[in-house]
Scaffold this motif. Structure first.
Motif, PDB file in Angstrom:
ATOM      1  N   THR A 116      41.019  26.131  47.315  1.00  0.00           N
ATOM      2  CA  THR A 116      39.717  25.497  47.580  1.00  0.00           C
ATOM      3  C   THR A 116      39.791  24.633  48.834  1.00  0.00           C
ATOM      4  O   THR A 116      38.869  24.633  49.670  1.00  0.00           O
ATOM      5  CB  THR A 116      39.291  24.640  46.372  1.00  0.00           C
ATOM      6  OG1 THR A 116      39.142  25.485  45.230  1.00  0.00           O
ATOM      7  CG2 THR A 116      37.973  23.926  46.647  1.00  0.00           C
ATOM      8  N   ARG A 162      39.677  26.889  51.850  1.00  0.00           N
ATOM      9  CA  ARG A 162      38.316  27.381  52.111  1.00  0.00           C
ATOM     10  C   ARG A 162      37.493  26.327  52.850  1.00  0.00           C
ATOM     11  O   ARG A 162      36.754  26.640  53.792  1.00  0.00           O
ATOM     12  CB  ARG A 162      37.636  27.749  50.789  1.00  0.00           C
ATOM     13  CG  ARG A 162      38.248  28.952  50.074  1.00  0.00           C
ATOM     14  CD  ARG A 162      37.430  29.327  48.844  1.00  0.00           C
ATOM     15  NE  ARG A 162      38.144  30.304  48.026  1.00  0.00           N
ATOM     16  CZ  ARG A 162      38.779  30.012  46.893  1.00  0.00           C
ATOM     17  NH1 ARG A 162      38.779  28.760  46.433  1.00  0.00           N
ATOM     18  NH2 ARG A 162      39.400  30.953  46.213  1.00  0.00           N
ATOM     19  N   LYS A 163      37.617  25.077  52.429  1.00  0.00           N
ATOM     20  CA  LYS A 163      36.861  23.992  53.071  1.00  0.00           C
ATOM     21  C   LYS A 163      37.303  23.798  54.518  1.00  0.00           C
ATOM     22  O   LYS A 163      36.473  23.594  55.412  1.00  0.00           O
ATOM     23  CB  LYS A 163      37.045  22.696  52.283  1.00  0.00           C
ATOM     24  CG  LYS A 163      36.356  22.696  50.924  1.00  0.00           C
ATOM     25  CD  LYS A 163      36.601  21.385  50.181  1.00  0.00           C
ATOM     26  CE  LYS A 163      35.894  21.373  48.832  1.00  0.00           C
ATOM     27  NZ  LYS A 163      36.156  20.123  48.073  1.00  0.00           N
ATOM     28  N   HIS A 221      38.546  26.045  56.443  1.00  0.00           N
ATOM     29  CA  HIS A 221      38.081  27.202  57.211  1.00  0.00           C
ATOM     30  C   HIS A 221      36.597  27.084  57.530  1.00  0.00           C
ATOM     31  O   HIS A 221      36.156  27.361  58.659  1.00  0.00           O
ATOM     32  CB  HIS A 221      38.362  28.484  56.417  1.00  0.00           C
ATOM     33  CG  HIS A 221      38.112  29.729  57.196  1.00  0.00           C
ATOM     34  ND1 HIS A 221      37.240  30.710  56.778  1.00  0.00           N
ATOM     35  CD2 HIS A 221      38.604  30.159  58.395  1.00  0.00           C
ATOM     36  CE1 HIS A 221      37.215  31.689  57.662  1.00  0.00           C
ATOM     37  NE2 HIS A 221      38.036  31.385  58.658  1.00  0.00           N
ATOM     38  N   GLU A 222      35.821  26.670  56.548  1.00  0.00           N
ATOM     39  CA  GLU A 222      34.382  26.496  56.772  1.00  0.00           C
ATOM     40  C   GLU A 222      34.107  25.427  57.822  1.00  0.00           C
ATOM     41  O   GLU A 222      33.154  25.533  58.604  1.00  0.00           O
ATOM     42  CB  GLU A 222      33.697  26.121  55.454  1.00  0.00           C
ATOM     43  CG  GLU A 222      33.641  27.265  54.446  1.00  0.00           C
ATOM     44  CD  GLU A 222      33.131  26.813  53.085  1.00  0.00           C
ATOM     45  OE1 GLU A 222      32.788  25.608  52.962  1.00  0.00           O
ATOM     46  OE2 GLU A 222      33.085  27.643  52.162  1.00  0.00           O
ATOM     47  N   ALA A 223      34.974  24.409  57.868  1.00  0.00           N
ATOM     48  CA  ALA A 223      34.799  23.320  58.842  1.00  0.00           C
ATOM     49  C   ALA A 223      35.390  23.663  60.206  1.00  0.00           C
ATOM     50  O   ALA A 223      35.253  22.884  61.162  1.00  0.00           O
ATOM     51  CB  ALA A 223      35.440  22.044  58.302  1.00  0.00           C
ATOM     52  N   ILE A 267      41.719  34.661  55.813  1.00  0.00           N
ATOM     53  CA  ILE A 267      41.646  33.360  56.485  1.00  0.00           C
ATOM     54  C   ILE A 267      42.883  33.147  57.355  1.00  0.00           C
ATOM     55  O   ILE A 267      42.795  32.621  58.472  1.00  0.00           O
ATOM     56  CB  ILE A 267      41.504  32.225  55.445  1.00  0.00           C
ATOM     57  CG1 ILE A 267      40.180  32.363  54.687  1.00  0.00           C
ATOM     58  CG2 ILE A 267      41.591  30.856  56.117  1.00  0.00           C
ATOM     59  CD1 ILE A 267      40.002  31.367  53.551  1.00  0.00           C
TER      60      ILE A 267
END
Length: 416
Positions: free
Chosen positions: A333, A336-337, A339-341, A377
């Motif tokens: 998790t 993922r955060k 990567h999104e940022a 990722i």
């Protein structure tokens, strides 16, 4: 020192404590005894320790060790398919697989292997029948059900009447009661004894090695009981030659064998096989190595090359499980955060253990993945830092079975 060393040493000390408390006599042997003589420490790569006991003491140990938390005893008394007259004291929360014979055992944790000193069968009719059953069972294991012979027929007849589990339990107890060794009015060890070591080697040993309590062997600062005449004993056991040095001894003439062990202290063998069940290449490689054990020992180039290929698949599956175990859902998790940022520096730190494992595996030409989403990722992170050639090499070398998540593979069931 590493966690595997500490876990095995802890198990050995626990074993020694049980024996001391219950006044059970045993003797250190095998690689552990060799290490005590040559280095004084257990190596980091060992997954088991060998000891020797006689029949009376092994019965006492089984009684004392039964039911201990996270421990199991593997022997004829609870596993009729166990290969020989010996006992394993196994740590259930660890992993130790000898890939060339793993199918012969139920428990695959790090263990203390107890080789048992035994005498000859008595000459009465009942004992001769029991001996024939043991020989018949050995014939069955080596030749299968198609093998013929008087002993094999007696073994088959006994298992048909009583069942295999009861036959092997009774056989173990009968040998312990009636094959204790040469008779003597005094106490102690007399004459000679037959023994089968964990590596499958059989020897006849003189009682003089075990007389008067043996000698002390030091490992990691703690003393354990060893046989007398240690150098002579090791030379006989290894068919090599111990040469004295200023700081101890060095073993000469001991051939380096195929690296057969997978040893992990941080995972139970049950969980490991659960994960491996879905990795077709890894599981196939493990089974193939077991089937080709004798060919591998043959040292011929073709067999060695094939074994190396199978071993590579098994090691890839092992690396994969290790990373799946490390990257918990919370860690994924977080990735993922990041990567999104667009925090690629943070991703590099988060993927640090995976990168380290990939670099270590690359030394053996192994590429692996533990999660399809995480791999995507990771590829994106590599592209961001301009590592395109390395990424292309990973893509080309990645096993197809590693493109799925480990959780998905677990739906396929558990390897028995």
């Amino acid at each position: 020192m590493n966690i595997e060393h500490d876990r095995l040493y802890e198990l050995l000390c626990e074993f020694d404590d049980i024996c001391s408390k219950e006044k059970i006599e045993y003797f250190l042997t095998g690689e552990a005894l060799l290490c005590a003589v040559t280095k004084g420490v257990l190596p980091d790569t060992m997954g088991y320790v060998n000891v020797i006991m006689d029949c009376a003491n092994v019965k006492k140990f089984i009684k004392a060790a039964a039911g201990r938390k996270d421990r199991t005893l593997d022997y004829w008394g609870n596993d009729p398919d166990y290969p020989d007259f010996s006992v394993r004291y196994v740590d259930e929360k660890s992993l130790c697989i000898d890939v060339t014979d793993y199918e012969n055992y139920k428990a695959h944790g790090m263990f203390v292997a107890i080789s048992i000193l035994r005498g000859k069968f008595p000459t009465d009719d009942k004992s001769q029948k029991i001996e024939a059953i043991e020989k018949g069972r050995a014939q069955y294991l080596t030749g299968g059900s198609e093998t013929t012979g008087r002993e094999l027929k007696q073994y088959k007849r006994a298992t048909m009447i009583l069942g295999k589990a009861k036959v092997m339990d009774r056989l173990f107890n009968y040998i312990c009661r009636n094959c204790k060794g040469p008779k003597s009015k005094g106490k102690g060890y007399y004459g000679t004894y037959d023994i089968t070591f964990a590596e499958g080697k059989g020897l006849t040993l003189s009682a003089s090695y075990f007389a008067r309590g043996g000698a002390k062997a030091s490992l990691d600062g703690r003393e354990f009981p060893g046989p007398r005449f240690v150098v002579s004993f090791l030379n006989k056991a290894y068919k090599g030659r111990l040469t004295p040095m200023d700081d101890g001894y060095v073993m000469e003439g001991k051939a380096a064998g195929f690296d057969r062990l997978i040893v992990r202290a941080g995972v139970s063998y049950a969980d490991y096989f659960q994960s491996l069940a879905g990795d077709e290449a890894g599981l196939k490689g493990l089974r193939q190595l077991a089937q080709d054990a004798e060919k591998i020992k043959d040292q011929r180039k073709g067999y060695r090359k094939k074994a190396a290929h199978d071993w590579k698949a098994v090691r890839a599956a092992d690396y994969r499980y290790k990373m799946w175990e490390f990257y918990t859902e919370d860690r994924k998790t977080e990735i993922r955060k990041l990567h999104e940022a667009g925090d690629y520096k943070g991703l590099r730190r988060a993927f640090g253990p995976y990168t380290d494992a990939l670099e270590e595996a690359a030394e053996s030409n192994i590429v692996f993945s533990f999660d399809e989403e995480m791999l995507d990722i990771y590829y994106d992170m590599m592209a961001h830092f301009g590592l395109n050639k390395r990424m292309d090499a990973m893509i080309q070398g990645m096993p197809k079975s590693h493109e799925k998540k480990v959780e998905q593979e677990r739906e396929g069931g558990c390897h028995e």
